[in-house]
Write a protein that holds these residues in place. Structure first.
Motif, PDB file in Angstrom:
ATOM      1  N   THR A   1       0.703  -1.284   0.141  1.00 25.92           N
ATOM      2  CA  THR A   1      -0.023  -0.089   0.031  1.00 25.92           C
ATOM      3  C   THR A   1       0.914   1.190  -0.067  1.00 25.92           C
ATOM      4  O   THR A   1       0.553   2.114  -0.775  1.00 25.92           O
ATOM      5  N   ARG A   2       1.862   1.274   1.061  1.00 22.01           N
ATOM      6  CA  ARG A   2       2.851   2.490   0.816  1.00 22.01           C
ATOM      7  C   ARG A   2       3.424   2.581  -0.432  1.00 22.01           C
ATOM      8  O   ARG A   2       3.553   3.800  -1.011  1.00 22.01           O
ATOM      9  N   GLU A   3       4.082   1.372  -1.029  1.00 26.07           N
ATOM     10  CA  GLU A   3       4.648   1.595  -2.245  1.00 26.07           C
ATOM     11  C   GLU A   3       3.799   2.151  -3.397  1.00 26.07           C
ATOM     12  O   GLU A   3       4.267   2.972  -4.030  1.00 26.07           O
ATOM     13  N   GLY A   4       2.363   1.701  -3.473  1.00 25.17           N
ATOM     14  CA  GLY A   4       1.554   2.304  -4.350  1.00 25.17           C
ATOM     15  C   GLY A   4       1.169   3.527  -4.236  1.00 25.17           C
ATOM     16  O   GLY A   4       1.052   4.244  -5.205  1.00 25.17           O
ATOM     17  N   MET A   5       1.221   4.058  -3.068  1.00 29.48           N
ATOM     18  CA  MET A   5       0.875   5.502  -2.900  1.00 29.48           C
ATOM     19  C   MET A   5       2.124   6.285  -3.194  1.00 29.48           C
ATOM     20  O   MET A   5       2.039   7.300  -3.752  1.00 29.48           O
ATOM     21  N   ALA A   6       3.328   5.792  -2.928  1.00 33.82           N
ATOM     22  CA  ALA A   6       4.494   6.627  -3.325  1.00 33.82           C
ATOM     23  C   ALA A   6       4.731   6.702  -4.930  1.00 33.82           C
ATOM     24  O   ALA A   6       4.775   7.862  -5.423  1.00 33.82           O
ATOM     25  N   ILE A   7       4.376   5.610  -5.509  1.00 36.15           N
ATOM     26  CA  ILE A   7       4.173   5.572  -6.977  1.00 36.15           C
ATOM     27  C   ILE A   7       3.206   6.572  -7.544  1.00 36.15           C
ATOM     28  O   ILE A   7       3.400   7.114  -8.615  1.00 36.15           O
ATOM     29  N   ALA A   8       2.128   6.481  -6.954  1.00 41.50           N
ATOM     30  CA  ALA A   8       0.825   7.351  -7.562  1.00 41.50           C
ATOM     31  C   ALA A   8       1.469   8.800  -7.071  1.00 41.50           C
ATOM     32  O   ALA A   8       0.990   9.846  -8.107  1.00 41.50           O
ATOM     33  N   ARG A   9       1.994   9.100  -5.935  1.00 43.39           N
ATOM     34  CA  ARG A   9       2.315  10.454  -5.825  1.00 43.39           C
ATOM     35  C   ARG A   9       3.366  11.058  -6.866  1.00 43.39           C
ATOM     36  O   ARG A   9       3.447  12.190  -7.398  1.00 43.39           O
ATOM     37  N   ALA A  10       4.461  10.003  -7.291  1.00 43.67           N
ATOM     38  CA  ALA A  10       5.527  10.177  -8.395  1.00 43.67           C
ATOM     39  C   ALA A  10       4.788  10.744  -9.625  1.00 43.67           C
ATOM     40  O   ALA A  10       5.470  11.482 -10.380  1.00 43.67           O
ATOM     41  N   ARG A  11       3.740   9.960  -9.868  1.00 39.21           N
ATOM     42  CA  ARG A  11       3.034  10.267 -11.169  1.00 39.21           C
ATOM     43  C   ARG A  11       2.084  11.269 -11.324  1.00 39.21           C
ATOM     44  O   ARG A  11       1.346  11.784 -12.274  1.00 39.21           O
ATOM     45  N   GLY A  12       1.792  12.012  -9.947  1.00 35.42           N
ATOM     46  CA  GLY A  12       0.982  13.013  -9.873  1.00 35.42           C
ATOM     47  C   GLY A  12      -0.548  12.820  -9.583  1.00 35.42           C
ATOM     48  O   GLY A  12      -1.425  13.571  -9.813  1.00 35.42           O
ATOM     49  N   LYS A  13      -0.721  11.580  -9.335  1.00 31.72           N
ATOM     50  CA  LYS A  13      -2.078  11.168  -9.407  1.00 31.72           C
ATOM     51  C   LYS A  13      -2.704  11.242  -7.936  1.00 31.72           C
ATOM     52  O   LYS A  13      -3.812  11.277  -7.680  1.00 31.72           O
ATOM     53  N   LEU A  14      -1.857  11.358  -6.905  1.00 33.51           N
ATOM     54  CA  LEU A  14      -2.293  11.658  -5.339  1.00 33.51           C
ATOM     55  C   LEU A  14      -2.108  13.159  -5.143  1.00 33.51           C
ATOM     56  O   LEU A  14      -0.945  13.577  -5.137  1.00 33.51           O
ATOM     57  N   ARG A  15      -2.921  13.840  -4.866  1.00 33.86           N
ATOM     58  CA  ARG A  15      -2.923  15.383  -4.602  1.00 33.86           C
ATOM     59  C   ARG A  15      -3.469  15.770  -3.510  1.00 33.86           C
ATOM     60  O   ARG A  15      -4.366  14.646  -2.879  1.00 33.86           O
ATOM     61  N   GLY A  16      -3.181  16.989  -3.142  1.00 35.21           N
ATOM     62  CA  GLY A  16      -3.998  17.378  -1.859  1.00 35.21           C
ATOM     63  C   GLY A  16      -5.593  17.463  -1.918  1.00 35.21           C
ATOM     64  O   GLY A  16      -6.002  17.071  -3.237  1.00 35.21           O
ATOM     65  N   LYS A  17      -6.185  17.840  -1.092  1.00 30.32           N
ATOM     66  CA  LYS A  17      -7.757  18.103  -1.141  1.00 30.32           C
ATOM     67  C   LYS A  17      -8.015  19.203  -1.990  1.00 30.32           C
ATOM     68  O   LYS A  17      -7.383  20.253  -2.044  1.00 30.32           O
ATOM     69  N   GLN A  18      -8.617  18.620  -3.018  1.00 29.63           N
ATOM     70  CA  GLN A  18      -8.998  19.572  -4.163  1.00 29.63           C
ATOM     71  C   GLN A  18     -10.246  20.389  -3.679  1.00 29.63           C
ATOM     72  O   GLN A  18     -11.191  20.265  -2.983  1.00 29.63           O
ATOM     73  N   PRO A  19     -10.327  21.738  -4.203  1.00 27.11           N
ATOM     74  CA  PRO A  19     -11.492  22.569  -3.837  1.00 27.11           C
ATOM     75  C   PRO A  19     -12.925  22.164  -4.314  1.00 27.11           C
ATOM     76  O   PRO A  19     -12.907  21.563  -5.579  1.00 27.11           O
ATOM     77  N   LYS A  20     -14.109  22.277  -3.579  1.00 31.05           N
ATOM     78  CA  LYS A  20     -15.255  21.769  -4.061  1.00 31.05           C
ATOM     79  C   LYS A  20     -15.871  22.403  -5.225  1.00 31.05           C
ATOM     80  O   LYS A  20     -16.618  21.974  -5.887  1.00 31.05           O
ATOM     81  N   LEU A  21     -15.214  23.730  -5.362  1.00 26.02           N
ATOM     82  CA  LEU A  21     -15.889  24.669  -6.535  1.00 26.02           C
ATOM     83  C   LEU A  21     -14.763  24.991  -7.426  1.00 26.02           C
ATOM     84  O   LEU A  21     -13.766  25.394  -6.772  1.00 26.02           O
ATOM     85  N   SER A  22     -14.869  24.996  -8.744  1.00 27.12           N
ATOM     86  CA  SER A  22     -13.896  25.584  -9.553  1.00 27.12           C
ATOM     87  C   SER A  22     -14.021  26.920  -9.618  1.00 27.12           C
ATOM     88  O   SER A  22     -14.736  27.522  -8.904  1.00 27.12           O
ATOM     89  N   GLU A  23     -12.972  27.565 -10.031  1.00 24.29           N
ATOM     90  CA  GLU A  23     -12.788  29.007 -10.018  1.00 24.29           C
ATOM     91  C   GLU A  23     -14.029  29.573 -10.897  1.00 24.29           C
ATOM     92  O   GLU A  23     -14.230  30.685 -10.318  1.00 24.29           O
ATOM     93  N   ARG A  24     -14.394  29.151 -11.933  1.00 22.53           N
ATOM     94  CA  ARG A  24     -15.589  29.687 -12.677  1.00 22.53           C
ATOM     95  C   ARG A  24     -16.905  29.551 -11.875  1.00 22.53           C
ATOM     96  O   ARG A  24     -17.607  30.445 -11.864  1.00 22.53           O
ATOM     97  N   GLN A  25     -16.781  28.136 -11.153  1.00 26.53           N
ATOM     98  CA  GLN A  25     -18.057  28.190 -10.087  1.00 26.53           C
ATOM     99  C   GLN A  25     -17.956  29.181  -9.061  1.00 26.53           C
ATOM    100  O   GLN A  25     -18.946  29.757  -8.687  1.00 26.53           O
ATOM    101  N   GLN A  26     -16.846  29.363  -8.555  1.00 26.40           N
ATOM    102  CA  GLN A  26     -16.850  30.471  -7.419  1.00 26.40           C
ATOM    103  C   GLN A  26     -17.319  31.939  -7.923  1.00 26.40           C
ATOM    104  O   GLN A  26     -17.953  32.550  -7.229  1.00 26.40           O
ATOM    105  N   LYS A  27     -16.743  31.988  -9.041  1.00 26.14           N
ATOM    106  CA  LYS A  27     -17.168  33.634  -9.722  1.00 26.14           C
ATOM    107  C   LYS A  27     -18.571  33.469  -9.933  1.00 26.14           C
ATOM    108  O   LYS A  27     -19.404  34.482  -9.692  1.00 26.14           O
ATOM    109  N   ASP A  28     -19.362  32.242 -10.525  1.00 25.12           N
ATOM    110  CA  ASP A  28     -20.532  32.503 -10.850  1.00 25.12           C
ATOM    111  C   ASP A  28     -21.602  32.615  -9.444  1.00 25.12           C
ATOM    112  O   ASP A  28     -22.617  33.145  -9.166  1.00 25.12           O
ATOM    113  N   LEU A  29     -21.010  31.832  -8.388  1.00 23.10           N
ATOM    114  CA  LEU A  29     -21.576  31.962  -7.099  1.00 23.10           C
ATOM    115  C   LEU A  29     -21.685  33.329  -6.564  1.00 23.10           C
ATOM    116  O   LEU A  29     -22.833  33.835  -5.869  1.00 23.10           O
TER     117      LEU A  29
END
Length: 207
Positions: free
Chosen positions: A129-157
């Protein structure tokens, strides 16, 4: 002396797996009301109320039945501690259809060997599991918590809220977010600034 079969089943996340274990225990002769379970509990955690109840229910000459040893314990110290309780109570352990008697030297040795393999398997799973997560991070597939609304949605809101035609609840429902998220989106942004000489230069929109 009456001998009773006490069953124990555990699964970490999948309820279907728990049902499969209960069916296997029933096929081994364990009555439904004699089966104790833990759901959402990892084998490495000793704080398992269902297991504690099962261990409290067994009496001398009874047999605790589990489908596999890794359902009962995933570490050698934990398995040995449980085996010691069996030995003190005169209780047998059945792994599937195979019955072990902890006080017996051969039974104790075999039990320890199985516990060692169970712990080894758990360690392998954690390492993979640790190895898989490390590989995913190296490939950029694991990121931090993403915003719930995009920039466009925030502007519309913000635009819709500024029109005065939509309440906070309306906006939360329209954008499928919580009210706190709406409030956070509407919070005024702090302009970034830096000092050039003695005069600050501000970047950002003038309210």
């Amino acid at each position: 002396m009456t001998r009773t079969l006490i069953g124990y089943a555990r699964c970490s996340t999948d309820k279907q797996d728990l049902e499969a274990q209960k069916q296997a225990l029933a096929a081994l002769g364990v009555a439904e009301d004699r089966i104790y379970t833990d759901h959402g509990m990892t084998g490495t955690s000793r704080a398992r109320p269902g297991l504690d109840q099962a261990l409290a229910a067994v009496r001398e000459s009874d047999t605790l039945v589990v489908s596999k040893l890794d359902r009962l314990a995933r570490s050698v110290p934990d398995a040995r501690a449980i085996a010691d309780q069996f030995a003190a109570k005169g209780v047998r352990l059945a792994l599937g259809a195979v019955v072990h008697h902890p006080p017996d030297p051969m039974g104790k040795m075999f039990f320890n060997v199985l516990a060692t393999f169970a712990e080894f398997e758990a360690d392998l799973i954690r390492a993979r599991t640790r190895e898989g997560m490390a590989i995913a991070r190296a490939r950029g597939k694991l990121r931090g918590k993403q915003p719930k609304l995009s920039e466009r949605q925030q502007k519309d809101l913000r635009r819709m809220h500024g029109s005065g035609e939509y309440s906070i609840s309306d906006l939360a429902e329209l954008f499928s977010v919580s009210r706190p998220t709406v409030y956070r989106t509407l919070e005024p942004r702090q302009p970034t600034s830096r000092t050039l000489g003695s005069r600050p230069i501000c970047f950002g929109r003038i309210a």
